[in-house]
Design an enzyme around this catalytic site. Sequence first.
Site, PDB file in Angstrom:
ATOM      1  N   LYS A   1       0.843  -1.193   0.000  1.00 11.79           N
ATOM      2  CA  LYS A   1       0.000   0.000   0.000  1.00 11.79           C
ATOM      3  C   LYS A   1       0.876   1.240   0.000  1.00 11.79           C
ATOM      4  CE  LYS A   1      -2.070   1.783   3.744  1.00 11.79           C
ATOM      5  NZ  LYS A   1      -1.950   3.265   3.763  1.00 11.79           N
TER       6      LYS A   1
ATOM      7  N   ASP B   1      -3.628   4.329  -1.804  1.00 14.33           N
ATOM      8  CA  ASP B   1      -4.594   4.735  -0.785  1.00 14.33           C
ATOM      9  C   ASP B   1      -4.661   6.254  -0.720  1.00 14.33           C
ATOM     10  OD1 ASP B   1      -6.358   4.683   1.330  1.00 14.33           O
ATOM     11  OD2 ASP B   1      -4.820   4.272   2.843  1.00 14.33           O
TER      12      ASP B   1
ATOM     13  N   LYS C   1      -7.825   7.985  -0.919  1.00 15.60           N
ATOM     14  CA  LYS C   1      -9.105   8.393  -0.330  1.00 15.60           C
ATOM     15  C   LYS C   1      -9.698   9.601  -1.054  1.00 15.60           C
ATOM     16  CE  LYS C   1      -7.939   6.610   4.287  1.00 15.60           C
ATOM     17  NZ  LYS C   1      -6.524   6.233   4.057  1.00 15.60           N
TER      18      LYS C   1
ATOM     19  N   ASP D   1     -14.190  14.607  -3.743  1.00 16.37           N
ATOM     20  CA  ASP D   1     -14.258  15.962  -4.286  1.00 16.37           C
ATOM     21  C   ASP D   1     -15.530  16.027  -5.119  1.00 16.37           C
ATOM     22  OD1 ASP D   1     -13.564  18.560  -5.391  1.00 16.37           O
ATOM     23  OD2 ASP D   1     -11.472  18.075  -4.959  1.00 16.37           O
TER      24      ASP D   1
ATOM     25  N   THR E   1     -10.719   3.585  10.744  1.00 19.46           N
ATOM     26  CA  THR E   1     -10.554   2.754  11.939  1.00 19.46           C
ATOM     27  C   THR E   1     -10.028   3.521  13.147  1.00 19.46           C
ATOM     28  OG1 THR E   1      -8.401   2.013  11.093  1.00 19.46           O
ATOM     29  CG2 THR E   1     -10.293   0.583  10.686  1.00 19.46           C
TER      30      THR E   1
ATOM     31  N   ARG F   1       2.782  -0.622  10.755  1.00 17.16           N
ATOM     32  CA  ARG F   1       3.804  -0.565  11.795  1.00 17.16           C
ATOM     33  C   ARG F   1       4.223  -1.920  12.368  1.00 17.16           C
ATOM     34  NH1 ARG F   1       0.761   4.444  14.603  1.00 17.16           N
ATOM     35  NH2 ARG F   1      -0.917   3.387  13.487  1.00 17.16           N
TER      36      ARG F   1
END
Length: 232
Positions: free
Chosen positions: A36, A64, A66, A69, A119, A210
């Site tokens: 990603k 990614d 997002k 608009d 999340t 992470r």
Amino acid sequence: MSDKIRDRLIVALDVESVAEARALIATLGDAVTFYKIGMELAYAPGGFDLARELKAAGKRIFLDLKLHDIGVTVERATRQIAKLGVDFLTVHAFPQTMAAARLGAEASGLKLLAVTVLTSYDDADLKEAGYGLGVADLVQRRAEQARAAKIDGLILSPLELAAIRPIVGPDMLLVTPGVRPAGADKGDQKRVMTPGEAIAAGADHLVVGRPVARAADPRAAAEAIVAEIASA
């Protein structure tokens, strides 16, 4: 382990520079097949070039961004992104945004994933933002709207997987961040599960950042997650 299993783990390249991303990718080697690239790295110098480079090397790429608009801007941006040859692109799950992205992705292999509720949000965060629905109800509503818009998949937390799968059916991709191996720090995530729990609940792909990137041995961490996916 087969690439089909490995593809279910998407490692988030949540780093500041292409050089850092390349170093992590080299460490992970063939343990990871799907990456990603989020906004931080995409907008760094060479970020989009890295996406092309990884695709040319046989990796799968989830961009990614997002998008959200006015419709014409989303449609045109999606059409440009499709030219990169990436596999997944995120848009926010607002009906006009999803419909516009669907138009922009036509005649390409790009799969669109609609972001339901981040999340890092919980019911209190939604209330503060002015929403009249809690997380579970808003995710369900947006899942129904994404299905109507013929969107390829959803981004949702693992806690919503079991409730949403029956609503969208077996063919819509369910992609979940908020995945943390047992004992790992949750960081800024509020709605989490372990990899095995998320797969058992119905996830198609897990997005993990992470716990892999900051592990003492990133390759071993990725291999452990893939093994947990396989056993689930």
